[in-house]
Design a protein around this motif. Structure first.
Motif, PDB file in Angstrom:
ATOM      1  N   PHE A  63      61.363 -24.678 -34.333  1.00  0.00           N
ATOM      2  CA  PHE A  63      60.483 -25.478 -33.478  1.00  0.00           C
ATOM      3  C   PHE A  63      59.235 -24.695 -33.084  1.00  0.00           C
ATOM      4  O   PHE A  63      59.255 -23.466 -33.023  1.00  0.00           O
ATOM      5  CB  PHE A  63      61.259 -25.953 -32.243  1.00  0.00           C
ATOM      6  N   ARG A  64      58.151 -25.425 -32.823  1.00  0.00           N
ATOM      7  CA  ARG A  64      56.868 -24.788 -32.538  1.00  0.00           C
ATOM      8  C   ARG A  64      56.497 -24.863 -31.066  1.00  0.00           C
ATOM      9  O   ARG A  64      55.801 -24.011 -30.545  1.00  0.00           O
ATOM     10  CB  ARG A  64      55.761 -25.461 -33.353  1.00  0.00           C
ATOM     11  N   ARG A  65      56.901 -25.941 -30.383  1.00  0.00           N
ATOM     12  CA  ARG A  65      56.424 -26.163 -29.018  1.00  0.00           C
ATOM     13  C   ARG A  65      57.464 -25.827 -27.963  1.00  0.00           C
ATOM     14  O   ARG A  65      57.133 -25.452 -26.856  1.00  0.00           O
ATOM     15  CB  ARG A  65      56.008 -27.628 -28.839  1.00  0.00           C
ATOM     16  N   ILE A  66      58.740 -26.030 -28.296  1.00  0.00           N
ATOM     17  CA  ILE A  66      59.787 -25.776 -27.303  1.00  0.00           C
ATOM     18  C   ILE A  66      60.510 -24.480 -27.637  1.00  0.00           C
ATOM     19  O   ILE A  66      60.575 -24.065 -28.796  1.00  0.00           O
ATOM     20  CB  ILE A  66      60.824 -26.925 -27.260  1.00  0.00           C
ATOM     21  N   ASP A  67      61.030 -23.838 -26.580  1.00  0.00           N
ATOM     22  CA  ASP A  67      61.888 -22.680 -26.797  1.00  0.00           C
ATOM     23  C   ASP A  67      63.327 -23.160 -26.619  1.00  0.00           C
ATOM     24  O   ASP A  67      63.809 -23.325 -25.504  1.00  0.00           O
ATOM     25  CB  ASP A  67      61.560 -21.580 -25.791  1.00  0.00           C
ATOM     26  N   THR A  68      63.986 -23.399 -27.741  1.00  0.00           N
ATOM     27  CA  THR A  68      65.325 -23.998 -27.660  1.00  0.00           C
ATOM     28  C   THR A  68      66.317 -23.086 -26.961  1.00  0.00           C
ATOM     29  O   THR A  68      67.346 -23.543 -26.482  1.00  0.00           O
ATOM     30  CB  THR A  68      65.859 -24.339 -29.066  1.00  0.00           C
ATOM     31  N   LYS A  69      66.005 -21.787 -26.882  1.00  0.00           N
ATOM     32  CA  LYS A  69      66.924 -20.864 -26.201  1.00  0.00           C
ATOM     33  C   LYS A  69      67.110 -21.236 -24.739  1.00  0.00           C
ATOM     34  O   LYS A  69      68.097 -20.871 -24.117  1.00  0.00           O
ATOM     35  CB  LYS A  69      66.391 -19.434 -26.289  1.00  0.00           C
ATOM     36  N   HIS A  70      66.120 -21.929 -24.179  1.00  0.00           N
ATOM     37  CA  HIS A  70      66.225 -22.297 -22.769  1.00  0.00           C
ATOM     38  C   HIS A  70      66.981 -23.599 -22.545  1.00  0.00           C
ATOM     39  O   HIS A  70      67.074 -24.070 -21.415  1.00  0.00           O
ATOM     40  CB  HIS A  70      64.832 -22.381 -22.148  1.00  0.00           C
ATOM     41  N   ALA A  71      67.482 -24.206 -23.609  1.00  0.00           N
ATOM     42  CA  ALA A  71      68.283 -25.419 -23.425  1.00  0.00           C
ATOM     43  C   ALA A  71      69.473 -25.094 -22.524  1.00  0.00           C
ATOM     44  O   ALA A  71      70.116 -24.060 -22.667  1.00  0.00           O
ATOM     45  CB  ALA A  71      68.769 -25.937 -24.776  1.00  0.00           C
ATOM     46  N   ARG A  72      69.744 -26.000 -21.580  1.00  0.00           N
ATOM     47  CA  ARG A  72      70.871 -25.775 -20.658  1.00  0.00           C
ATOM     48  C   ARG A  72      72.105 -26.503 -21.163  1.00  0.00           C
ATOM     49  O   ARG A  72      72.044 -27.680 -21.518  1.00  0.00           O
ATOM     50  CB  ARG A  72      70.537 -26.314 -19.267  1.00  0.00           C
ATOM     51  N   VAL A  73      73.223 -25.810 -21.162  1.00  0.00           N
ATOM     52  CA  VAL A  73      74.499 -26.443 -21.492  1.00  0.00           C
ATOM     53  C   VAL A  73      75.409 -26.256 -20.285  1.00  0.00           C
ATOM     54  O   VAL A  73      75.658 -25.130 -19.848  1.00  0.00           O
ATOM     55  CB  VAL A  73      75.133 -25.826 -22.753  1.00  0.00           C
ATOM     56  N   ILE A  74      75.847 -27.382 -19.718  1.00  0.00           N
ATOM     57  CA  ILE A  74      76.601 -27.356 -18.465  1.00  0.00           C
ATOM     58  C   ILE A  74      77.986 -27.944 -18.710  1.00  0.00           C
ATOM     59  O   ILE A  74      78.115 -29.068 -19.190  1.00  0.00           O
ATOM     60  CB  ILE A  74      75.861 -28.180 -17.386  1.00  0.00           C
ATOM     61  N   LEU A  75      79.006 -27.164 -18.402  1.00  0.00           N
ATOM     62  CA  LEU A  75      80.387 -27.614 -18.595  1.00  0.00           C
ATOM     63  C   LEU A  75      81.001 -27.906 -17.232  1.00  0.00           C
ATOM     64  O   LEU A  75      81.027 -27.041 -16.355  1.00  0.00           O
ATOM     65  CB  LEU A  75      81.179 -26.519 -19.321  1.00  0.00           C
ATOM     66  N   ILE A  76      81.486 -29.136 -17.070  1.00  0.00           N
ATOM     67  CA  ILE A  76      82.022 -29.560 -15.776  1.00  0.00           C
ATOM     68  C   ILE A  76      83.517 -29.822 -15.892  1.00  0.00           C
ATOM     69  O   ILE A  76      83.960 -30.587 -16.752  1.00  0.00           O
ATOM     70  CB  ILE A  76      81.310 -30.845 -15.300  1.00  0.00           C
ATOM     71  N   GLU A  77      84.289 -29.186 -15.032  1.00  0.00           N
ATOM     72  CA  GLU A  77      85.752 -29.356 -15.066  1.00  0.00           C
ATOM     73  C   GLU A  77      86.252 -29.594 -13.639  1.00  0.00           C
ATOM     74  O   GLU A  77      85.869 -28.879 -12.715  1.00  0.00           O
ATOM     75  CB  GLU A  77      86.389 -28.104 -15.684  1.00  0.00           C
ATOM     76  N   ALA A  78      87.112 -30.594 -13.507  1.00  0.00           N
ATOM     77  CA  ALA A  78      87.610 -30.951 -12.176  1.00  0.00           C
ATOM     78  C   ALA A  78      88.601 -29.918 -11.636  1.00  0.00           C
ATOM     79  O   ALA A  78      88.652 -29.658 -10.429  1.00  0.00           O
ATOM     80  CB  ALA A  78      88.271 -32.332 -12.222  1.00  0.00           C
ATOM     81  N   ALA A  79      89.398 -29.319 -12.524  1.00  0.00           N
ATOM     82  CA  ALA A  79      90.360 -28.307 -12.078  1.00  0.00           C
ATOM     83  C   ALA A  79      89.619 -27.017 -11.725  1.00  0.00           C
ATOM     84  O   ALA A  79      88.414 -26.901 -11.930  1.00  0.00           O
ATOM     85  CB  ALA A  79      91.385 -28.050 -13.181  1.00  0.00           C
TER      86      ALA A  79
END
Lengths: 459, 459
Positions: free
Chosen positions: B195-211
């Protein structure tokens, strides 16, 4: 040719390429690290190796084997910018293209947007007879073909079963010939022992061509051999027949003949993409754009039309250039050369016209046969099939693709093992037509199953 | 156990198996060439190796790598009959199953129809947060994830771009942990230079667990290590958080927190398939069917419930058997053994209860890490990842699948090359939200492109 006076160019001129097929991709690749800024647009995110698309439709290969993300091709090329977007119109006067959500200006435009299937004004045929242009098309045809066998296995009514096991291919060019051969080979060689109630070997594959021969641009000997080879593996070839209607039940021919078929594949005429209309010119037959000998739009030396969309004549021979992958590749490279030279010179100037180097054409017929015309050398049978395989591997883009296609072919052809014929997408299976038998009173699949099953258990 | 008196059986009793997953397929395979007639029903035409499904969703593998047509598995087995059809109801009193277009009688019934994702009564969440159960699910999640990067590349508005580059995974079981790791690794390692415009390394991945932990059934050390490893590669792990709403814009948590995200993947609760309702019993929690210690429906020694649909207790330990692939495989084989023995004896009689041999569990975390509990031996990191790979190859069905998965892994992990991240299916790309900027006045992608491009051309 059409630039009599030199036209000045800015430094690092901006080149927009529309389409990541053979013509567009090869043009952009040839502009890697050249003194231009390139923007390449495609509505999909991949370059597709179309000559092997029929093998995805016949489940011999996976989509990932014959396609590669355009971004990946240009990942280390900072002067090339890839945008996944469909160009919706072109303003040649103001040198600007428009897409959903934006627009972009150019110094050079390379329109390599290709062709779509043409149903000769009968767009309602499309839903009954899908064409084979994109990966989604191939997966849809695969789904329909494989489902036909699954449904026939469960069908009680003999007439309905026969209809499910009848496949009609319209169009006797390379795609039609290869698709017909592939379906027949599946039915005869790959799946007979997978089914218990139907004999898939009796599936009918019917190839319909309006002309009086298959593979029209090929030498006569090969055209005849192709027909003979197809008939040898059991494909019914109807030449000089035109389709007058296609509906959910089958195909009607101009001769009045009616063929009941669950599956019809359209491999007949193509036409230029609708985008061409926004160029504001009268289009030639088949929606194509007539171009100058340097592949430009008349009066616009900065607008090139390449690939299937161009109606171009060879600068040397005057012959119309055929809509084949090698021609598209050569056009793309030719345009890149012109642009590079002019970008370095800082001006658009006199150009040498485009000459197509014809290295021949080939098509496979079933599993182990092909016809090949290589620079006038006419080859048939097993040898041609090997040549076909080697040449296609060579032209596949990306080492990973080459490796995995070779592996798949070795697996299925030399080890005589079977590919994974997966059905994805929806709907999964159609309600069976159980003519005259209400659902409650019958146990449709039970008796034939029991017979087979018990004889098997006693073996 | 529940057959106190012996019940006579016909010769070659008819066994219907519903579902070609781990339990159903292994049951049918164990009945190959045994004195029974088997009919196996599945609504798809393939057996799916679900533990690797997340790698299809993350475009590391192709569908054909991890699935195999059920017909192909039984091609040389005349006593096993495969039907692609969805069973819509079961009549246990009259020993008959119904499907679209027909019905079929049985002497034994093995219900291995599995589970579907449960949205805890919020079925409207499904369209915003697809689950990962079938190949079609995996291709849909792949399409959405890859499109998010394409759209972000074209998005002008920083807030919208951030939303497009935020991925929420709901559920901290193996699927959630593996999916979160896979998406983060794509963003950080596979595609940044595409990619040229975005820095994909900054993509956020959020894992949500109820326990209050990830991978609940695993030993504590591994649960903690999994969290640490995920956080090391950049996944944000939220424990003890529950989702209260999911809409087109993102996720709302019970704590009131709002996360704007273009993509949400559902990997939380599952429930038994709706078909279970036609058994006429009150279902246990999660729509599962409580069974006797021989895995039969109480009062029906001829009806077995196996795999994820069964709420079964171990005959030796009394513990509930977990919904894992090894348990399903063992259940399927156990039932086949019971049926074979009784078919040979000609009667249903006293049975030994089912005992689950727990050989452990494992999950990968990102590219080169895993946690594995192998018979109490707790392994983490690179070694666990290798073990995970070897064991999964071993259990993959079909030599072709083993070969092609090994090849793909070697290609991407050892050669550090990239898989084919193809986007198929529709819609292709969403209209960008260009807040406050009318289309006509802007040339959205041009300026940033020119900057990058010209700097690149001068290198």
């Amino acid at each position: 040719m059409n630039a009599d006076a030199a036209i000045p160019l800015p430094k690092n001129p901006k080149v927009i390429v529309i389409g990541g097929g053979f013509a567009g991709l090869n043009c952009a690749k040839s502009l890697k690290k050249k003194p231009v800024q390139v923007q390449i647009f495609d509505k999909t995110n991949y370059h597709l190796f179309q000559p092997l698309l029929y093998q995805v439709a016949s489940a011999a290969l996976s989509p990932a084997d014959i396609a590669r993300p355009i971004r990946q091709v240009f990942r280390d090329t900072p002067n090339i910018d890839v945008l996944m977007a469909e160009i919706t119109s072109i303003d040649v006067e103001n040198k600007r293209v428009f897409y959903d959500g934006g627009s972009s200006e150019y110094d050079y435009l390379v329109v390599a947007a290709g062709a779509v299937y043409s149903y000769f004004g009968h767009d309602n045929w499309e839903k009954h007879a899908p064409g084979l242009k994109t990966l989604d098309d191939a997966l849809e045809i695969r789904r329909r073909v494989l489902l036909a066998f699954e449904e026939a296995e469960q069908e009680e009514d003999p007439e309905a079963r026969e209809r499910q096991l009848t496949f009609v291919i319209v169009g006797g060019g390379p795609t039609g010939v290869e698709m017909a051969g592939a379906i027949k080979e599946i039915a005869v060689n790959s799946i007979p022992s997978d089914f218990r109630r139907i004999d898939t070997k009796h599936a009918r594959v019917i190839l319909i061509e309006a002309a009086d021969c298959l593979l029209p641009p090929m030498p006569e000997k090969l055209r005849n051999q192709a027909k003979k080879d197809l008939e040898k593996i059991g494909v019914e070839v109807h030449l000089g027949e035109m389709v007058s209607d296609i509906d959910a039940e089958g195909v009607t021919l101009k001769s009045g003949k009616r063929i009941l078929a669950r599956n019809v594949v359209w491999a007949a005429g193509v036409k230029g993409v609708p985008l061409a209309e926004s160029l504001g010119r009268e289009l030639a037959r088949g929606g194509r754009v007539e171009v100058e000998s340097d592949l430009t739009l008349p009066g616009h030396p900065e607008v090139f039309i390449v690939g299937d969309l161009a109606l171009a004549k060879d600068a040397k021979t005057g012959k119309v250039i055929p809509g084949l992958a090698p021609a598209a590749i050569q056009m793309g490279k030719y345009v890149a050369d012109v642009i590079e030279k002019e970008a370095k010179a800082g001006q658009i100037s006199e150009r040498k016209g485009f000459h197509y180097v014809d290295r021949g054409a080939m098509a496979t017929i079933g599993r182990h046969r092909a016809v090949a015309d290589v620079k006038g050398w006419e080859v048939t049978g097993y040898l041609a099939w090997w040549m076909w395989g080697v040449i296609h591997i060579f032209f596949l883009i990306g080492f990973r693709n080459k490796l995995f296609v070779v592996m798949s072919w070795l697996w299925s052809n030399l080890l005589f093992a079977k590919g994974a014929r997966l059905i994805t997408g929806f709907p999964r299976i159609e309600v069976k037509k159980r003519i005259g038998k209400p659902k409650e009173e019958t146990t449709p699949t039970e008796e034939p199953a029991s017979e087979k099953v018990s004889s098997g258990a006693n073996q």
